[in-house]
Design a protein around this motif. Structure first.
Motif, PDB file in Angstrom:
ATOM      1  N   SER A 141       7.396   2.858   3.175  1.00 39.78           N
ATOM      2  CA  SER A 141       7.378   2.465   4.480  1.00 39.78           C
ATOM      3  C   SER A 141       8.656   1.452   4.991  1.00 39.78           C
ATOM      4  CB  SER A 141       6.013   1.639   4.862  1.00 39.78           C
ATOM      5  OG  SER A 141       6.047   0.441   4.168  1.00 39.78           O
ATOM      6  N   ASP A 197       0.697  -1.204   0.123  1.00 43.33           N
ATOM      7  CA  ASP A 197       0.025   0.126   0.082  1.00 43.33           C
ATOM      8  C   ASP A 197       0.909   1.302  -0.099  1.00 43.33           C
ATOM      9  OD1 ASP A 197      -2.215   1.719  -0.016  1.00 43.33           O
ATOM     10  OD2 ASP A 197      -2.182   1.437   2.138  1.00 43.33           O
ATOM     11  N   ASP A 198       2.001   1.105   0.670  1.00 42.41           N
ATOM     12  CA  ASP A 198       2.814   2.349   0.871  1.00 42.41           C
ATOM     13  C   ASP A 198       4.248   2.012   0.612  1.00 42.41           C
ATOM     14  OD1 ASP A 198       4.068   4.909   1.398  1.00 42.41           O
ATOM     15  OD2 ASP A 198       3.774   4.912   3.418  1.00 42.41           O
TER      16      ASP A 198
END
Length: 274
Positions: free
Chosen positions: A70, A66-67
């Motif tokens: 990170s 999703d990211d």
């Protein structure tokens, strides 16, 4: 218009990954039991801790997908769920095997869901492998610093003669393999002190060593190491005076002072005082 479709595809993929995350964790644990003998032989509590790490890895992958930015907190996120002693009972090699099994299971499950997802898994597994290596390196560094402080404390106790009931356990924690006779050697700390070279030289001479640096003073507690396997190897029979002479290059300029030989490490304070 291609961008909204791409975003929607990723959104759907994320929702699907979250739905199957529980199944992925279950299949991964079963695969670990079937393919990694060291995992199956672990006590239940430790096996459960390893399983938590695998589950955290799957959850963290979904968050990372999703990211991707990170990455820096991947290691903390995955290993935070495990007890501290897990790093001491599970080697880096075993951790990498754990990562490989988890990735294999995930790859099998997402097969046919798009090459972009498979590439993301491979990229993530690489980042986790590097992160795991960093975690173990930091743990080893912390262990080394702790050992150095403990060794300095032990040597100081020997020098002052203020030994207590905890001294034997502290010595054992340092991995002392000496047995029998012990002598204390004191000299000057060199400007560029190579402690590892000094330890290697001591091992070649058949002695174990505790090293303490007290300002300009370098203190070595020498003990007979376990006798070599070959009877013809007589290095362990060298007198301490000869051992001190061969260790002299590891000291700074100035005299060396060798205390008298004592029967055991618990008596080393007598050699130090003399």
């Amino acid at each position: 218009m291609a961008e909204p479709t791409e975003v929607m595809g990723k959104t759907e993929t994320l929702a699907w990954l979250r739905r199957i995350s529980g199944d992925l964790a279950t299949v991964t644990i079963k695969r670990l039991e079937d393919t990694l003998p060291w995992y199956a032989e672990m006590p239940p509590a430790r096996r459960s801790a390893v399983g938590l790490v695998a589950q955290a890895g799957i959850t963290s992958f979904i968050q990372w997908y999703d990211d991707p930015g990170s990455t820096p907190w991947i290691a903390a996120d995955i290993f935070a769920v495990a007890p501290r002693e897990l790093l001491r009972s599970v080697s880096l090699q075993q951790t990498l095997q754990l990562i490989r099994v988890t990735v294999e299971v995930t790859e099998e499950r997402v097969a046919g869901k798009g090459e972009h997802l498979r590439e993301a898994i491979l990229l993530y597994s690489r980042e986790v492998a590097f992160a795991a290596a960093d975690v173990y390196a930091r743990a080893a560094e912390a262990r080394g610093l702790w050992d150095a402080r403990l060794e300095a404390l032990v040597v100081d106790s020997i020098l002052t003669g203020e030994a207590d009931e905890e001294l034997p356990s502290r010595i054992a924690a340092l991995g002392w393999h000496g047995h029998g006779e012990v002598a204390v050697l004191v000299g000057t700390t060199p400007p560029q002190f190579d402690v590892d070279q000094l330890r290697r030289t001591a091992r070649k001479l058949g002695v174990d060593v505790l090293i303490g640096v007290q300002g300009s003073r370098l203190v070595l507690v020498l003990g007979r190491a376990e006798p070599p396997a070959r009877a013809e190897d007589a290095t362990s029979e060298l007198p301490f005076a000869e051992i001190a002479k061969r260790l002299e290059p590891g000291f700074g300029t100035g005299h060396l002072v060798l205390g008298p030989t004592v029967p055991a490490l618990v008596d080393a304070s007598q050699s130090a005082r003399a």
